[in-house]
Design an enzyme around this catalytic site. Structure first.
Site, mmCIF file in Angstrom:
data_model
loop_
_atom_site.group_PDB
_atom_site.id
_atom_site.type_symbol
_atom_site.label_atom_id
_atom_site.label_comp_id
_atom_site.label_asym_id
_atom_site.label_seq_id
_atom_site.Cartn_x
_atom_site.Cartn_y
_atom_site.Cartn_z
ATOM 1 N N LEU A 37 0.834 -1.221 -0.007
ATOM 2 C CA LEU A 37 0.006 0.094 -0.028
ATOM 3 C C LEU A 37 0.820 1.313 0.014
ATOM 4 O O LEU A 37 2.077 1.344 1.019
ATOM 5 C CB LEU A 37 -0.803 -0.077 1.148
ATOM 6 C CG LEU A 37 -1.760 -1.096 1.353
ATOM 7 C CD1 LEU A 37 -2.670 -0.968 2.431
ATOM 8 C CD2 LEU A 37 -2.817 -1.253 0.260
ATOM 9 N N ASP A 38 0.498 2.138 -0.915
ATOM 10 C CA ASP A 38 1.310 3.200 -0.649
ATOM 11 C C ASP A 38 0.671 4.329 0.287
ATOM 12 O O ASP A 38 -0.395 4.081 0.938
ATOM 13 C CB ASP A 38 1.375 4.085 -2.311
ATOM 14 C CG ASP A 38 0.050 4.352 -2.695
ATOM 15 O OD1 ASP A 38 -1.085 4.487 -1.919
ATOM 16 O OD2 ASP A 38 -0.155 4.674 -3.819
ATOM 17 N N SER A 39 1.258 5.512 0.382
ATOM 18 C CA SER A 39 0.508 6.561 1.586
ATOM 19 C C SER A 39 -0.794 7.002 1.323
ATOM 20 O O SER A 39 -1.776 6.891 2.318
ATOM 21 C CB SER A 39 1.495 7.747 1.493
ATOM 22 O OG SER A 39 1.395 8.521 0.237
ATOM 23 N N SER A 41 -3.200 4.952 -0.403
ATOM 24 C CA SER A 41 -3.934 3.772 -0.195
ATOM 25 C C SER A 41 -3.970 3.522 1.387
ATOM 26 O O SER A 41 -5.114 2.709 1.723
ATOM 27 C CB SER A 41 -3.781 2.591 -0.910
ATOM 28 O OG SER A 41 -2.134 2.371 -0.954
#
Lengths: 82, 334
Positions: A37-39, A41
């Site tokens: 997950l990125d920031s 998401s």
């Protein structure tokens, strides 16, 4: 400890966002490094938890949630009778 | 006027400021959001949320039922220039679908939040006004072309009153994705951000929210409105930020060509890493092709008072610090 039903709902949210099957997600997984997950998401994850369980979660709490265990702790603290 | 304003993209950076400003005008808007999105800001405001996804026409139709005014703050934003044809096609498809559905729904007023990138430079070099319009899509890269084309889609409507809000680069509280504020964040983190020295029009997002809300509810608002407090050279912006925040001054600016090349390399690297590019081509092109702007019509027509940039910078840092924006560990950056 959160109950089994709540645990299942939280892991379903995690799985939906990360595309990792729920049964493969571990409590000590990190949202970014292990689940991809990125920031953005990661914030969506906490937002989805908030909507699913009708919780008021501050932005600071959301930002501080970087692992599955932190997410479960947040749920345990905030969901009544979890 | 209880429930007849729909804000598309209400949970975003500008969208939340629009929601706050509409409430200040006495309007409780419907807040459109995609199914998968961060709506913590809407939840904390106890806002009226509705599903409205630009890629799901059924949700748009439902969200627009009974709506008189739509504020569109959710237009496609190309994060990179790696696939310009696909990005252009997506933006135009979404815009065309949205316009058609709004017209069918009987929407009377449509406020489209575009960008100052569609304002043309004046031959005499003086600050451009709302009258300075490109006759065709500018050949300055994907972002400029896409935004020009999307404006044209909405302005082509003959069934709605279309108003265009053209906000400059926004620095202020709420920039959760660290867009325009990226270089300020880098400065505060002790980095020395590479930059060109193009003209950068700036505005506080709270002032943008106020202006857009007034464009939505006032009968006599202009149909095209620049929202820009001041236009500075980027190096001057960074020097001012460093002075305001008590930080070391940045190194001198690099050439436009070097800055653009750096952005293209950064986007190519992002293909390998899967991470967001440190410098996007869109930001580089906006800087290199920046146009000085006259944003005073908004003050006359809407009674808008622009905040000074020092206040915007200080409030941004105050907002971002507890969120960990300035910590060095990537773990703590949102």
């Amino acid at each position: 400890m959160i109950d089994a039903a709540t645990h299942t709902r939280i892991f379903k949210i995690l799985s939906d966002l990360s595309a990792v099957p729920a049964e493969q997600i571990k409590v000590d997984d990190r949202l970014r490094e292990d689940l991809g997950l990125d920031s953005v998401s990661s914030m969506e994850l906490v937002s989805m938890l908030s909507e699913e369980f009708n919780l008021d979660i501050e932005l600071e709490e959301a930002v501080a949630t970087t692992t599955v265990s932190a997410l479960l702790s947040l749920a345990e603290r905030r969901i009544p009778n979890a | 006027m209880a429930d007849d304003v729909l804000v598309l993209g209400a949970n975003g950076y500008l969208g939340l400021h629009v929601v706050d400003a509409l409430r200040a005008e006495g309007v409780e808007p419907r807040c459109g959001r995609r199914k998968r999105s961060n709506v913590l800001g809407l939840l904390s405001r106890k806002a009226n949320r509705v599903l409205a996804d630009l890629d799901d026409p059924a949700t748009l139709r439902e969200a627009m039922a009974g709506v008189r005014t739509v504020v569109h703050v959710a237009g496609h934003y190309p994060r990179t220039s790696l696939d310009p044809a696909a990005s252009l096609a997506l933006g135009l498809r979404q815009a065309t679908t949205l316009r058609e559905i709004a017209e069918e729904a009987g929407v009377a007023r449509f406020v489209y939040v575009s960008t100052t990138a569609t304002v043309a430079p004046r031959p005499d070099g003086k600050p451009s006004t709302e009258a300075d319009v490109f006759p065709a899509a500018p050949d300055w890269g994907l972002y400029h072309a896409l935004k020009w084309e999307m404006e044209r889609v909405f302005c082509g409507s003959t069934r709605m009153e279309v108003r265009l809000a053209l906000p400059a680069g926004c620095i202020g509280p709420g920039d959760l994705r660290v867009g325009t504020s990226a270089m300020v964040v880098a400065l505060v983190r002790g980095m020395d951000p590479p930059h060109a020295n193009g003209v950068v029009p700036l505005v506080d997002p709270r002032d943008v929210g106020i202006a857009i809300a007034r464009m939505a509810v006032r009968e006599d608002a202009p149909s095209r409105l620049i929202l820009s407090a001041e236009s500075l050279r980027l190096h001057e912006v960074l020097v001012r930020a460093a002075e305001t925040l008590g930080l070391p001054a940045p190194s001198p600016a690099m050439s436009d060509a070097d800055f653009l090349a750096l952005a293209h390399r950064s986007e190519q690297e992002s293909l390998q890493t899967g991470k967001r590019p440190a410098l996007s081509v869109e930001i580089a092109e906006l800087t290199v092709h920046g146009v000085p702007l006259d944003g005073t019509l908004a003050t006359r027509a809407l009674g808008l008072h622009y905040r000074p940039s020092t206040e915007s910078l200080t409030d941004f840092v105050r907002w971002a610090t507890p969120l960990g924006f300035f910590a060095h560990s990537p773990e703590s950056r949102p």
